[in-house]
Every structure is written in structure tokens, then in C-alpha cells.
Design a protein around this motif. Sequence first.
Motif, PDB file in Angstrom:
ATOM      1  N   ARG A  51      13.994  18.271  26.820  1.00  0.00           N
ATOM      2  CA  ARG A  51      14.730  17.015  26.718  1.00  0.00           C
ATOM      3  C   ARG A  51      13.750  15.912  26.351  1.00  0.00           C
ATOM      4  N   VAL A  52      14.097  15.167  25.304  1.00  0.00           N
ATOM      5  CA  VAL A  52      13.235  14.096  24.801  1.00  0.00           C
ATOM      6  C   VAL A  52      14.079  12.853  24.555  1.00  0.00           C
ATOM      7  N   ASP A  53      13.425  11.755  24.312  1.00  0.00           N
ATOM      8  CA  ASP A  53      14.123  10.526  23.941  1.00  0.00           C
ATOM      9  C   ASP A  53      14.913  10.790  22.656  1.00  0.00           C
ATOM     10  N   PRO A  54      16.221  10.561  22.654  1.00  0.00           N
ATOM     11  CA  PRO A  54      17.019  10.804  21.447  1.00  0.00           C
ATOM     12  C   PRO A  54      16.498  10.062  20.218  1.00  0.00           C
ATOM     13  N   GLU A  55      15.868   8.907  20.432  1.00  0.00           N
ATOM     14  CA  GLU A  55      15.320   8.141  19.309  1.00  0.00           C
ATOM     15  C   GLU A  55      14.136   8.850  18.656  1.00  0.00           C
ATOM     16  N   GLU A  56      13.523   9.810  19.356  1.00  0.00           N
ATOM     17  CA  GLU A  56      12.379  10.549  18.824  1.00  0.00           C
ATOM     18  C   GLU A  56      12.781  11.892  18.224  1.00  0.00           C
ATOM     19  N   SER A  57      14.029  12.297  18.395  1.00  0.00           N
ATOM     20  CA  SER A  57      14.476  13.628  17.968  1.00  0.00           C
ATOM     21  C   SER A  57      14.196  13.919  16.508  1.00  0.00           C
ATOM     22  N   ASP A  58      14.652  13.060  15.623  1.00  0.00           N
ATOM     23  CA  ASP A  58      14.511  13.326  14.191  1.00  0.00           C
ATOM     24  C   ASP A  58      13.048  13.463  13.783  1.00  0.00           C
ATOM     25  N   GLU A  59      12.202  12.592  14.297  1.00  0.00           N
ATOM     26  CA  GLU A  59      10.783  12.650  13.956  1.00  0.00           C
ATOM     27  C   GLU A  59      10.150  13.943  14.475  1.00  0.00           C
ATOM     28  N   LEU A  60      10.488  14.329  15.697  1.00  0.00           N
ATOM     29  CA  LEU A  60       9.929  15.562  16.257  1.00  0.00           C
ATOM     30  C   LEU A  60      10.394  16.789  15.479  1.00  0.00           C
ATOM     31  N   VAL A  61      11.629  16.796  15.068  1.00  0.00           N
ATOM     32  CA  VAL A  61      12.139  17.925  14.285  1.00  0.00           C
ATOM     33  C   VAL A  61      11.432  18.005  12.934  1.00  0.00           C
ATOM     34  N   GLY A  73      28.811  23.720  18.002  1.00  0.00           N
ATOM     35  CA  GLY A  73      28.796  23.232  16.630  1.00  0.00           C
ATOM     36  C   GLY A  73      28.302  21.811  16.452  1.00  0.00           C
ATOM     37  N   ARG A  74      27.906  21.166  17.526  1.00  0.00           N
ATOM     38  CA  ARG A  74      27.474  19.762  17.461  1.00  0.00           C
ATOM     39  C   ARG A  74      25.995  19.648  17.806  1.00  0.00           C
ATOM     40  N   GLU A  75      25.247  18.946  16.947  1.00  0.00           N
ATOM     41  CA  GLU A  75      23.837  18.709  17.235  1.00  0.00           C
ATOM     42  C   GLU A  75      23.704  17.747  18.401  1.00  0.00           C
ATOM     43  N   MET A  76      22.805  18.077  19.314  1.00  0.00           N
ATOM     44  CA  MET A  76      22.586  17.272  20.512  1.00  0.00           C
ATOM     45  C   MET A  76      21.236  16.572  20.404  1.00  0.00           C
ATOM     46  N   ARG A  77      21.233  15.351  19.873  1.00  0.00           N
ATOM     47  CA  ARG A  77      19.979  14.595  19.759  1.00  0.00           C
ATOM     48  C   ARG A  77      19.391  14.410  21.157  1.00  0.00           C
ATOM     49  N   GLY A  78      18.103  14.557  21.245  1.00  0.00           N
ATOM     50  CA  GLY A  78      17.428  14.425  22.536  1.00  0.00           C
ATOM     51  C   GLY A  78      17.245  15.757  23.244  1.00  0.00           C
ATOM     52  N   TRP A  79      17.790  16.820  22.669  1.00  0.00           N
ATOM     53  CA  TRP A  79      17.646  18.160  23.237  1.00  0.00           C
ATOM     54  C   TRP A  79      17.076  19.051  22.135  1.00  0.00           C
ATOM     55  N   LEU A  80      15.860  19.548  22.328  1.00  0.00           N
ATOM     56  CA  LEU A  80      15.176  20.309  21.285  1.00  0.00           C
ATOM     57  C   LEU A  80      14.895  21.738  21.729  1.00  0.00           C
ATOM     58  N   ARG A  81      15.002  22.648  20.776  1.00  0.00           N
ATOM     59  CA  ARG A  81      14.629  24.046  20.994  1.00  0.00           C
ATOM     60  C   ARG A  81      13.274  24.277  20.326  1.00  0.00           C
ATOM     61  N   VAL A  82      12.391  24.936  21.067  1.00  0.00           N
ATOM     62  CA  VAL A  82      11.064  25.274  20.545  1.00  0.00           C
ATOM     63  C   VAL A  82      10.917  26.791  20.672  1.00  0.00           C
ATOM     64  N   PRO A  83      10.750  27.489  19.549  1.00  0.00           N
ATOM     65  CA  PRO A  83      10.629  28.944  19.593  1.00  0.00           C
ATOM     66  C   PRO A  83       9.417  29.412  20.397  1.00  0.00           C
ATOM     67  N   SER A  84       9.560  30.564  21.016  1.00  0.00           N
ATOM     68  CA  SER A  84       8.497  31.138  21.860  1.00  0.00           C
ATOM     69  C   SER A  84       7.158  31.229  21.155  1.00  0.00           C
TER      70      SER A  84
END
Length: 110
Positions: A51-61, A73-84
Motif C-alpha cells: 500500500r502506497v500513497d495513491p498520488e505516487e502510484s503512477d510514478e512507481l508503476v 476489473g478495476r485498477e486500485m491506485r495506491g495498491w501495488l503488486r510486486v512480483p516475487s
Amino acid sequence: MAYDEELADRIRDEIGDEPALAEQKMFGGLAFLVGGNMAIAASGQGGLLVRVDPEESDELVSTTEAATMVMRGREMRGWLRVPSEHVNTKQELATWVKRGTAYARSLPPK
């Protein structure tokens, strides 16, 4: 798929003695909550859910290996998946644990 227990242990070790820490099964994985707010989880789909600041989501992705979590089916800004494969080293994992716990600490306790 069950969550990776070894990854959960690594997260636990990295978080250390974080104040107001709790563990809870959620999203098919094991989540680590700070003040009642989810910070990071060993995901039931593999890898991390952070879980991250939603304002940082796009930059982190766009600048990391993370992808936005999609729920129903809905993108959840502020929630990121990081592969193992992108949290194999202590430093890689520490970066995400610090980011997730810092954001959780910034939220009002539940």
C-alpha cells in the motif's frame, strides 16, 4: 495459491518491532498492518501487495517493477503488486517494506 510463508517471514524480519503492528489474513495472503492500516502483504497471488500513497502510484508503476492491483476489473491506485522475483534480496524487500509501513503510519489509526 497460498501465500509464500518464507516471504512472510522475511517481511516479518524486516518490519522488526514496528509499533502497533498486527498480522491478518486478507486478500488470500498474510497482511501486515500498522495502526490498523495495511502496509504490505505476502500475496496469495505471489509476490507482494504494497500500500502506497495513491498520488505516487503512477510514478512507481512507470519506474519500478510494480503493477497496479486490479480488483474486479478495476485498477486500485495506491495498491501495488510486486512480483516475487523482484524482492529476492534483502535490499529489494526492505525498499517496499519501508514504503508500505511509512504510508500506513501516515494514515489515521483504525
